[in-house]
Design an enzyme around this catalytic site. Structure first.
Site, PDB file in Angstrom:
ATOM      1  N   LYS A 113       0.844  -1.207   0.000  1.00 54.21           N
ATOM      2  CA  LYS A 113       0.000   0.000   0.000  1.00 54.21           C
ATOM      3  C   LYS A 113       0.875   1.251   0.000  1.00 54.21           C
ATOM      4  CE  LYS A 113      -3.789  -2.081   2.467  1.00 54.21           C
ATOM      5  NZ  LYS A 113      -4.255  -2.518   3.769  1.00 54.21           N
ATOM      6  N   GLN A 125      -5.225  -1.597   9.576  1.00 54.81           N
ATOM      7  CA  GLN A 125      -5.127  -2.937   8.998  1.00 54.81           C
ATOM      8  C   GLN A 125      -5.755  -3.971   9.931  1.00 54.81           C
ATOM      9  OE1 GLN A 125      -3.951  -3.559   5.924  1.00 54.81           O
ATOM     10  NE2 GLN A 125      -4.208  -5.757   6.072  1.00 54.81           N
ATOM     11  N   ASP A 131     -11.727   2.669   3.837  1.00 51.28           N
ATOM     12  CA  ASP A 131     -12.034   1.233   3.796  1.00 51.28           C
ATOM     13  C   ASP A 131     -13.544   1.006   3.646  1.00 51.28           C
ATOM     14  OD1 ASP A 131     -10.114  -0.805   3.878  1.00 51.28           O
ATOM     15  OD2 ASP A 131      -9.625  -0.406   5.980  1.00 51.28           O
TER      16      ASP A 131
HETATM   17  N1  GUN Z   1      -7.275  -6.897   6.000  1.00 49.30           N
HETATM   18  C1  GUN Z   1      -7.527  -7.626   4.880  1.00 49.30           C
HETATM   19  N2  GUN Z   1      -8.151  -6.874   3.948  1.00 49.30           N
HETATM   20  C2  GUN Z   1      -8.288  -5.635   4.489  1.00 49.30           C
HETATM   21  C3  GUN Z   1      -8.822  -4.420   3.996  1.00 49.30           C
HETATM   22  O1  GUN Z   1      -9.342  -4.314   2.870  1.00 49.30           O
HETATM   23  N3  GUN Z   1      -8.764  -3.368   4.852  1.00 49.30           N
HETATM   24  C4  GUN Z   1      -8.218  -3.462   6.105  1.00 49.30           C
HETATM   25  N4  GUN Z   1      -8.224  -2.380   6.868  1.00 49.30           N
HETATM   26  N5  GUN Z   1      -7.707  -4.581   6.579  1.00 49.30           N
HETATM   27  C5  GUN Z   1      -7.736  -5.658   5.770  1.00 49.30           C
END
Ligand code: GUN
Length: 287
Positions: free
Chosen positions: A54, A98, A121
């Site tokens: 990311k 996350q 998100d």
């Molecule tokens: N963990 C796995 N996929 C995601 C996601 O799309 N967003 C977040 N914040 N955590 C994750």
């Protein structure tokens, strides 16, 4: 005829190129670059890989990446205090915590502490509610990316029967909402569904989001169906490991009309759509 391969890697790269141009236009006009803050608590290896990816892609398209890598023993109060600061920081357009979080932290409380206007998100109840009621919402990144991939092979989804296998808050439920908003007839199937193969065989669009390697096979796919495989499962392969989806790709590719591979299908779209949500948030703030 073998299925059309839906190339998520290429679609994601082209989306990122368009986002980079939008960012560059703002910066050329003398504005600040959009900022995305990502918080990682603990050292889960898969999460570390995602977060590094990311950060790299955020800076590659000209946005600012703010990373908080915190030890596993970080308290909920500490995390809440950091979120409050990021909420108040005008240079931050998106905040992502996350998941999964360590068990001593209440993930719902953390998600609800994020300003819904920075919830890129799309997990905050305000955004979940707006998506359900047809309002302007941040849409969770994996479903947003999956819809974009479906649209590469079919623009009008009206009247199609979509079956979503999996009912998670991150993928299954928002995916069903998006398909419903696109005028599909939607079925959500899950671990307690009886006659899963029979239900899946009704699908014009089949979305697999269960996290069980190769669970869906030839018995689950109607000829010509669009198959979207959200699963990313690491399985043993001789001495090493490899990634496989929730769909048995080799068994299904001769039946489906179009299918996403794993890797290289839905996976690359998730981060691209996160960047898109962040840029949308920035542009909304600018007015
Ligand atoms: N963990 C796995 N996929 C995601 C996601 O799309 N967003 C977040 N914040 N955590 C994750």
């Amino acid at each position: 005829m073998p299925a059309t391969l839906i190339d998520g890697k290429a679609v994601a790269a082209s989306l990122r190129a368009k986002l980079a141009m939008r960012v560059a236009a703002h910066v050329a006009a003398g504005k600040r670059a959009p900022g995305l803050a990502v918080m990682l608590v603990g050292e889960d290896p898969a999460s570390q890989v995602y977060v590094a990816s990311k950060a790299k892609q955020t800076t590659e398209i000209g946005m600012v990446s703010i990373e908080h890598k915190l030890p596993v023993e970080t308290s909920q109060a500490d995390l809440l205090a950091r979120i409050a600061k990021l909420n108040a920081d005008p240079s931050v357009d998106g905040i992502l915590v996350q998941l999964p979080l360590p068990p001593h932290i209440d993930a719902d409380a953390i998600i609800e502490a994020i300003d819904p206007a920075k919830d890129v998100d799309g997990f905050h109840p305000v955004n979940v509610g707006r998506l359900a009621t047809g309002g302007k919402a941040f849409v969770p990144c994996t479903p947003r990316g999956s819809m974009r991939l479906i649209r590469t092979v079919r623009a009008d989804l009206s009247g199609l029967h979509a079956v979503v296998v999996g009912r998670s808050n991150i993928v299954g439920k928002p995916m069903a909402q998006l398909l419903l908003a696109a005028n599909c007839t939607v079925t959500i199937a899950h671990s307690r569904t009886t006659d899963l193969p029979g239900i899946c065989r009704q699908a014009d669009i089949l979305v697999a989001a269960v996290g069980r390697p190769l669970m869906l096979n030839a018995a689950h796919v109607k000829p010509g169906a669009i198959v979207i495989d959200v699963g990313i499962n690491r399985v043993p392969a001789g001495e090493k490991t490899k990634l496989v989806g929730d769909v048995d790709f080799e068994a299904v590719r001769g039946i489906a009309g179009a299918i996403t591979p794993v890797p290289g299908g839905v996976g690359p779209m998730t981060i691209a759509c996160l960047l898109e949500n962040t840029l949308d948030s920035y542009e909304l703030k600018l007015g």
